[in-house]
Design a protein around this motif. Sequence first.
Motif, PDB file in Angstrom:
ATOM      1  N   SER A  63       0.839  -1.205   0.000  1.00 41.23           N
ATOM      2  CA  SER A  63       0.000   0.000   0.000  1.00 41.23           C
ATOM      3  C   SER A  63       0.869   1.249   0.000  1.00 41.23           C
ATOM      4  N   LYS A  70      -5.717   0.453  -0.025  1.00 34.60           N
ATOM      5  CA  LYS A  70      -6.397  -0.023   1.171  1.00 34.60           C
ATOM      6  C   LYS A  70      -7.813   0.528   1.179  1.00 34.60           C
ATOM      7  N   SER A  78      -9.753  -4.229   7.114  1.00 31.79           N
ATOM      8  CA  SER A  78      -9.305  -3.537   5.916  1.00 31.79           C
ATOM      9  C   SER A  78      -9.324  -4.490   4.742  1.00 31.79           C
ATOM     10  N   TYR A  80      -8.203  -4.831   0.406  1.00 30.09           N
ATOM     11  CA  TYR A  80      -7.194  -4.301  -0.514  1.00 30.09           C
ATOM     12  C   TYR A  80      -7.549  -4.644  -1.945  1.00 30.09           C
TER      13      TYR A  80
END
Lengths: 145, 145
Positions: A63, A70, A78, A80
């Motif tokens: 990230s 994210k 979280s 991605y």
Amino acid sequence: MNTLKKKIRDHKYKFTSQRQVILQAFLDSQENHMSAEDVFNVVKQIDPDIGLATVYRALELFSSLDLLKKLDFGDGRSRYEINDNNLSHSHYHLICLGCGRVTEFSYDFLSEIKDKIRKENGFEIVDYQLKFYGYCKDCEKNKIQ
Amino acid sequence: MNTLKKKIRDHKYKFTSQRQVILQAFLDSQENHMSAEDVFNVVKQIDPDIGLATVYRALELFSSLDLLKKLDFGDGRSRYEINDNNLSHSHYHLICLGCGRVTEFSYDFLSEIKDKIRKENGFEIVDYQLKFYGYCKDCEKNKIQ
DNA sequence: GTGCGTGCAAAGTCTTTGCAAACCG
DNA sequence: CGGTTTGCAAAGACTTTGCACGCAC
């Protein structure tokens, strides 16, 4: 993958087998918004010795290098997605309040608003996230209310 | 406050002193985006016996009644703001990647996009969240890069 | 070979839950 | 009064960290 590998090496980070497997998971996956645990479950198939902490560390590294983006859909973890690195290609997320399904939608409204915000606030946009909450076709059909 | 009280009672929930103090914190506060702990620190001044769990439970209740709106700025905790309950009055958040400051911005681009999404996806929007990441005036000035 | 990266387990942070006591209506 | 709601502490979920070992370069 070679582009990704280059970007990692350019930043003096090592291109370890674990990092490769994790990136590959994103390149292969049909699932567009994986959580750390989703990724972990995928990569464990290929490398059973890999640790969850390694996955977290890789996701954070990627990230920070803008290889991944994210996301947060409010489900307590979280998620991605591969970052396509181009503001105007960005998409929005339609989050269904009925079934939780996340659909993507793309439409360029940004150029206009970007100027406005720069002028009025002196704020220079580098990224944004737009989430719509509502009901998808199926849930709308079945909604009682 | 009376409107809020009514809404709580209408749903057969009790208007306890704790709930009142927590709502009052939002009405009084200059800080627009309080986390559960922020709220806890404020209400402890008025009622030292109040528990953190009570704050969490109240914030969730109020969100479910649409008195508050739950926000996520990616800092690992949920934040809340008074909900003005009108889609077209909604505002967006400008989140500075330099200093973390959150500014609000308002501009009606929604009506247009709402139709488009309904037509193309059959998705019925009831709420949305738009966050812009970038650099505010001050940080833009001081940015090295 | 050197130092960054890893695996494991433990710790950390935010949030939720179980339960007996307190309180609203 | 009766069922909600509360405070406390413990548990839960996700994520981060410390440390000794291992591997990329």
